[in-house]
Scaffold this active site. Sequence first.
Site, short mmCIF file in Angstrom:
data_model
loop_
_atom_site.label_atom_id
_atom_site.label_comp_id
_atom_site.label_asym_id
_atom_site.label_seq_id
_atom_site.Cartn_x
_atom_site.Cartn_y
_atom_site.Cartn_z
N ASP A 1 38.99 17.00 -0.27
CA ASP A 1 37.46 17.12 0.00
C ASP A 1 36.92 16.35 1.26
OD1 ASP A 1 34.69 16.96 -0.35
OD2 ASP A 1 34.92 15.69 -2.32
N TRP B 1 26.90 11.23 3.94
CA TRP B 1 27.92 10.26 3.23
C TRP B 1 28.93 11.42 2.44
CZ3 TRP B 1 28.93 10.27 -2.25
CH2 TRP B 1 29.97 9.30 -2.61
N GLU C 1 28.96 21.58 -4.88
CA GLU C 1 28.78 20.69 -5.92
C GLU C 1 27.30 19.90 -5.96
OE1 GLU C 1 31.86 17.65 -4.82
OE2 GLU C 1 30.35 16.38 -4.21
N ARG D 1 44.11 16.31 -5.91
CA ARG D 1 43.44 16.05 -4.72
C ARG D 1 43.91 14.81 -4.05
NH1 ARG D 1 36.97 14.47 -4.40
NH2 ARG D 1 37.72 12.51 -4.12
O1 EZ4 Z 1 30.75 12.41 -4.26
O2 EZ4 Z 1 30.15 12.94 -7.98
O3 EZ4 Z 1 34.44 16.26 -5.59
N1 EZ4 Z 1 33.85 15.18 -6.05
C1 EZ4 Z 1 32.91 14.64 -5.26
C2 EZ4 Z 1 32.28 13.44 -5.98
C3 EZ4 Z 1 30.74 13.21 -5.63
C4 EZ4 Z 1 29.97 12.25 -6.65
C5 EZ4 Z 1 28.77 12.16 -6.42
O4 EZ4 Z 1 27.76 11.97 -7.50
O5 EZ4 Z 1 32.64 14.95 -4.26
O6 EZ4 Z 1 33.14 12.37 -5.94
CO CO Z 2 33.34 16.77 -3.50
#
Ligand code: EZ4
Ligand code: CO
Length: 403
Positions: A211, A403, A263, A148
Amino acid sequence: MPKITGAKVIVTSPGRNFVTLKIETDEGIYGLGDATLNGRELAVASYLTDHVIPCLIGRDAHRIEDVWQYLYKGAYWRRGPVTMSAIAAVDTALWDIKGKVAGLPVYQLLGGASREGVMVYGHANGKTIEETIDNALHYQSLGYKAIRLQSGVPGLASTYGVSKDRYFYEPADADLPTENLWSTEKYLRSVPPLFEKGREALGWDVHLLHDVHHRLTPIEAGRLGKDLEPFRPFWMEDAVPAENQANFRLVRQHTTTPLAVGEIFNSIWDAKQLIEEQLIDYIRTTVVHAGGITHLRRIASFADMHNVRTGSHGATDLSPVCMAAALHFDLSVPNFGIQEYMRHTEETDAVFPHAYSFEDGLMHPGDKPGLGVDIDEELAAKYEYKRAYLPVNRLEDGTMFHW
Ligand code: EZ4
Ligand code: CO
């Protein structure tokens, strides 16, 4: 039949907070389940201790499905991250017990291995594109087949996915939430060059992922997906917030970049439309936050009918107990896609000794009976719970943002 004689919640903080459920039976066999909900840990601990454990005593530990239904339907108040993480912990611990009683690793109870190993992706990040790529090259040298890429955004002091430490990313780092500043325009300009330079440096034989962390509108996500198409990303994750599942129709309409989400989902209902309408390619629900192995299997079966593969969340706030459970699930499930894997710190690994291993980009849960993961309670007791929050995000004009 192993009868449940007791259960307790263990809260420990070996580098970060973890909540673990330990269920004991009259045959001396116990099982473990992860119940960690990042930044809201004690809510799940209380839900388990005050409301769930009293209902477990005396039950037949082998009746995993019945206990699951009892806790889900029997609470009247269904779903939600706190409830579903607590149910997940019970479910995971009961699978652990069943495996130990049978003398088989959990993946054997789930139908056996469907593959030789579980492809995982690691996290490369850096303040600049160069730093991120440097980091990704390191992951490639360790054998990772999927990486990633996240990098700092020019003009923004900090952003999601970029850590202080080179190899350990830990966003929950403050006694009160840290405030970050966000600009969609600056971000959207920064990602395509990261992937262009990424392909130049890493080649085309490695999967590259990204991400977005729920920060775009559907039309913005469509544009980013389109911009990334030439670099063939494995997926674009959490492109938009998913409370409104129909949001993904617009993203889908504009890009062939594969989409992953889930997630923060806690039940099959969070993904129903997304899966049914084939609006996503990977479902990221995890053992701990989506009701355990039992519920994750149900989501995966439903997803399989619609060409959606699994891609479970696997950040450091998911304990080694969850990681072990995830690997048993991943190894057995027919429509497996990929598993996220962020290495835990040495302190965490010492508290949770485990049988799973990494080799050449693939992970394996090991062949110990049950989940193959334990907790060193004496060591765990040395790490006291410390309140820690995830950051919050505002636009540059002060508007509260995702966030
Ligand atoms: O922000 O696990 O793909 N992974 C993520 C993580 C989440 C945290 C939140 O608890 O987006 O880094
Ligand atoms: Co994520």
